[in-house]
Design an enzyme around this catalytic site. Sequence first.
Site: not given
Ligand SMILES: *Cc1c(COP(=O)(O)O)cnc(C)c1O
Length: 394
Positions: A90, A112, A378
């Site tokens: 993010k 948000e 992610s």
């Molecule tokens: C917020 C988040 C997601 C989901 O958000 P996307 O916009 O779909 O990437 C996925 N993995 C993690 C670790 C997150 O913090």
Amino acid sequence: MNTFNINKKGYYGEFGGAYIPEMLYSNVEELRQNYLKIMTDSSFQKEFNTLLKDYVGRPSPLYYAKRLSKKYNTKIYLKREDLNHTGAHKINNTIGQILMAKRLRKTRIIAETGAGQHGVATATVCALMGIECIVYMGEIDIARQAPNVARMKMLGATVIPALSGSKTLKDATNEAIRDWINNPVDTHYIIGSVVGPHPYPDMVARFQSVISEEIQWQLKEHEGKTKPDYVIACVGGGSNAAGAYYHFLDDENVKLIAVEAAGKGIDSGESAATSALGKGGIIHGSKTLLMQTNDGQITETYSISAGLDYPGIGPMHAHLYKSGRAEFISITDDEAMKAGLELCQLEGIIPAIESAHALAVFEQKLFKPDDIIVLNLSGRGDKDLDTYINHFKL
Ligand SMILES: *Cc1c(COP(=O)(O)O)cnc(C)c1O
């Protein structure tokens, strides 16, 4: 050429656009007219890239997961977004958007958040730049992501609970939009995924595209070629997936797999599998696929992972689903948790539960021994420790 990327009008196929109340028009239009000019400016590029390197810690490694690969008899690389400052992808987007806000002379930031990761990433860049930060968060998410709420407060942000609806991400988004309508001149709204009215999905995808930009040269170092056979990513709104897919979107030799949260099961009434269960509609300013009742009310979703608990997906992903360009797989809570624990024990990496959904694909789908797979990890699992503890009775 046929492209899966955005067109000049702000659509991916039939999805996207900017369906906004008139009160928001001037804000969104100001951004639309300026974002590409600002992003492509060389001073912006220099500042963005320097912060990604020295502050975020990029490039994030592309790690060959040897024991995981052996278990599933294929070649698995993990793109380590979990190693970024603040623990997920993010921050790539919030760094980009805070620089955008500065150039648009905005003095107040709103955001948000669901899992709290985007709130933390936004509070972080606001502290970095000395700009006021207000984060809207559903009351239920505040309870299940307490450490992230504390982090935001420590970073100087004001956290305002969203008390309506399911008290999760979609309700927090509604509150942020309401705030923006009331503060149109001085405020920039940092949206946390590839959702919202055009140009947000495209702008956020471009900021996150650093992920696939790096994958190309990193894979070249490992494998002597820039393109994997598969890219796998979880999809909440779709920003980590958009970033991991970006430079491969129009190369159909690279197969794309998107992983959604099936919660307690697709047919359980408690899931967030937007492509499997969603229909066309408008949510938060964008025409896309969303979970809704027969008369068009947005359905309350459920997932064990707060980051995937959202009733819509970004318009890019709606188009990737509709066109068949990406394969969509839904993973239940239990399957994700099991895959998360497996990564801990095979590779010594504790993944975010969102990322664990992507990892669960290896139990669902058979890959060839010589397939080269890049899975976008992610985020890291520190924020989810309580959920892991409760699930496995640790
Ligand atoms: C917020 C988040 C997601 C989901 O958000 P996307 O916009 O779909 O990437 C996925 N993995 C993690 C670790 C997150 O913090």
